[in-house]
Motif scaffolding. Structure first.
Motif, PDB file in Angstrom:
ATOM      1  N   LEU A   1       0.853  -1.185   0.000  1.00 50.37           N
ATOM      2  CA  LEU A   1       0.000   0.000   0.000  1.00 50.37           C
ATOM      3  C   LEU A   1       0.887   1.231   0.000  1.00 50.37           C
ATOM      4  CD1 LEU A   1      -3.102   0.850   0.461  1.00 50.37           C
ATOM      5  CD2 LEU A   1      -2.425   1.147   2.853  1.00 50.37           C
TER       6      LEU A   1
ATOM      7  N   ARG B   1      -7.242   8.216   1.953  1.00 50.46           N
ATOM      8  CA  ARG B   1      -7.525   6.875   1.449  1.00 50.46           C
ATOM      9  C   ARG B   1      -8.567   6.231   2.357  1.00 50.46           C
ATOM     10  NH1 ARG B   1      -4.365   3.237  -1.353  1.00 50.46           N
ATOM     11  NH2 ARG B   1      -3.476   5.158  -2.225  1.00 50.46           N
TER      12      ARG B   1
ATOM     13  N   LYS C   1      -9.895   7.852  -2.871  1.00 49.32           N
ATOM     14  CA  LYS C   1      -9.541   6.560  -3.432  1.00 49.32           C
ATOM     15  C   LYS C   1      -9.839   5.487  -2.392  1.00 49.32           C
ATOM     16  CE  LYS C   1      -5.610   4.172  -5.608  1.00 49.32           C
ATOM     17  NZ  LYS C   1      -4.176   4.319  -6.002  1.00 49.32           N
TER      18      LYS C   1
ATOM     19  N   THR D   1      -9.453   1.465  -1.007  1.00 46.11           N
ATOM     20  CA  THR D   1      -8.735   0.193  -1.017  1.00 46.11           C
ATOM     21  C   THR D   1      -9.561  -0.815  -0.240  1.00 46.11           C
ATOM     22  OG1 THR D   1      -6.548   1.246  -1.132  1.00 46.11           O
ATOM     23  CG2 THR D   1      -6.636  -1.025  -0.339  1.00 46.11           C
TER      24      THR D   1
ATOM     25  N   VAL E   1      -4.670  -6.700  -0.511  1.00 43.23           N
ATOM     26  CA  VAL E   1      -5.499  -5.778  -1.285  1.00 43.23           C
ATOM     27  C   VAL E   1      -6.290  -6.571  -2.311  1.00 43.23           C
ATOM     28  CG1 VAL E   1      -5.503  -3.847  -2.916  1.00 43.23           C
ATOM     29  CG2 VAL E   1      -3.928  -3.831  -0.967  1.00 43.23           C
TER      30      VAL E   1
ATOM     31  N   GLU F   1      -8.732  -1.816  -5.722  1.00 47.63           N
ATOM     32  CA  GLU F   1      -8.345  -0.445  -5.406  1.00 47.63           C
ATOM     33  C   GLU F   1      -8.770   0.482  -6.529  1.00 47.63           C
ATOM     34  OE1 GLU F   1      -4.650   0.395  -2.818  1.00 47.63           O
ATOM     35  OE2 GLU F   1      -3.988   0.748  -4.885  1.00 47.63           O
TER      36      GLU F   1
ATOM     37  N   VAL G   1     -14.482   0.008  -7.379  1.00 45.35           N
ATOM     38  CA  VAL G   1     -14.330  -1.054  -6.389  1.00 45.35           C
ATOM     39  C   VAL G   1     -15.660  -1.750  -6.137  1.00 45.35           C
ATOM     40  CG1 VAL G   1     -13.797  -1.519  -3.963  1.00 45.35           C
ATOM     41  CG2 VAL G   1     -12.321  -0.008  -5.295  1.00 45.35           C
TER      42      VAL G   1
END
Length: 250
Positions: A30, A38, A219, A221, A228, A231, A237
């Protein structure tokens, strides 16, 4: 050991944490830039808390790299040293000094504080007062400055604790489920506050409320089984079939 230089604020690479054979993090990678927010989502057990524990020094990884500002190896530092680097963490349940006023909570949290007793008994400087006034405005609590922290609503306590983090002038904030238990208006105001903070600092928000995540405009994740899974934007997503299968459930 030669530490590679990276322009990112936070850089995790191949981070693995095992507890009695269970991999809480499994080769997690990451990167968070300066002045980036994030949003971290994922099912329970995905590794979100363990990831924050590694970043703050509470848990040591079995392997992998964790760098802050390109040169600081977080795996070689304890929690205090990491906090002094400029990494602040806010847990889901707000922790404030409930018997003290909102203003005094911020005074106690100011960077280079002299200790609780000395701070409360000393005469604050003009610079400290200006800093407190600015923080009160930023976290939407100027009208509450003389109230005891224990009298605040749940959402206001969350804002106060965020203000206490900001008082320590962090470079990266880790915020755990800030929208939990808030009213709709408090939730909207919190999203505004975090977007404002992310203009100048790195912010990692762990959250389950997808409406709140959308309001952040960050963004996203998605973690699953310590890695992950996906992302990108929330729309991208959310459209990922694996994310739907393991987390969103629709």
């Amino acid at each position: 050991m030669t530490v590679p230089v990276t322009p990112t604020l936070l850089y995790l690479d191949n981070v693995t944490v095992s507890f009695d054979g269970f991999r809480a993090l499994n080769a997690l990678s990451l990167a968070i830039d300066h002045a980036e927010m994030r949003a971290i989502i994922g099912p329970n057990g995905a590794g979100k808390t363990t990831m924050m524990d590694v970043i703050t020094g509470k848990t040591q990884p079995n392997e992998g790299t964790a760098l802050f500002e390109g040169t600081h190896d977080l795996t070689a530092l304890d929690e205090t040293a990491i906090a002094e680097l400029g990494i602040g963490r806010k847990f889901q349940t707000p922790t404030v000094f409930e018997l003290h006023t909102v203003e005094d909570n911020l005074l106690l949290a100011l960077k280079n504080k002299r200790g609780p007793l000395a701070t409360l008994l000393s005469r604050r400087t003009n610079r400290e007062q200006e800093r407190i006034d600015s923080l009160l405005e930023r976290v939407r609590l100027p009208a509450q400055r003389h109230r005891r922290a224990g009298e605040l609503s749940h959402g206001q306590k969350q804002w106060l604790e965020i203000g206490m983090l900001l008082a320590q002038e962090p470079k990266l904030l880790l915020i755990d489920e800030p929208a939990a238990g808030m009213t709709d208006q408090e939730t909207a105001d919190t999203a505004d506050l975090l977007r404002d903070i992310a203009k100048s600092k790195g912010v990692i928000v762990v959250e389950h409320d997808m409406s709140f995540v959308r309001a952040l405009g960050a963004k996203v994740t998605c973690l699953h089984e310590g890695s992950v899974l996906a992302e990108g934007s929330l729309d991208a997503v959310s459209a990922n079939e694996r994310v739907v299968e393991v987390y969103l459930g629709r």
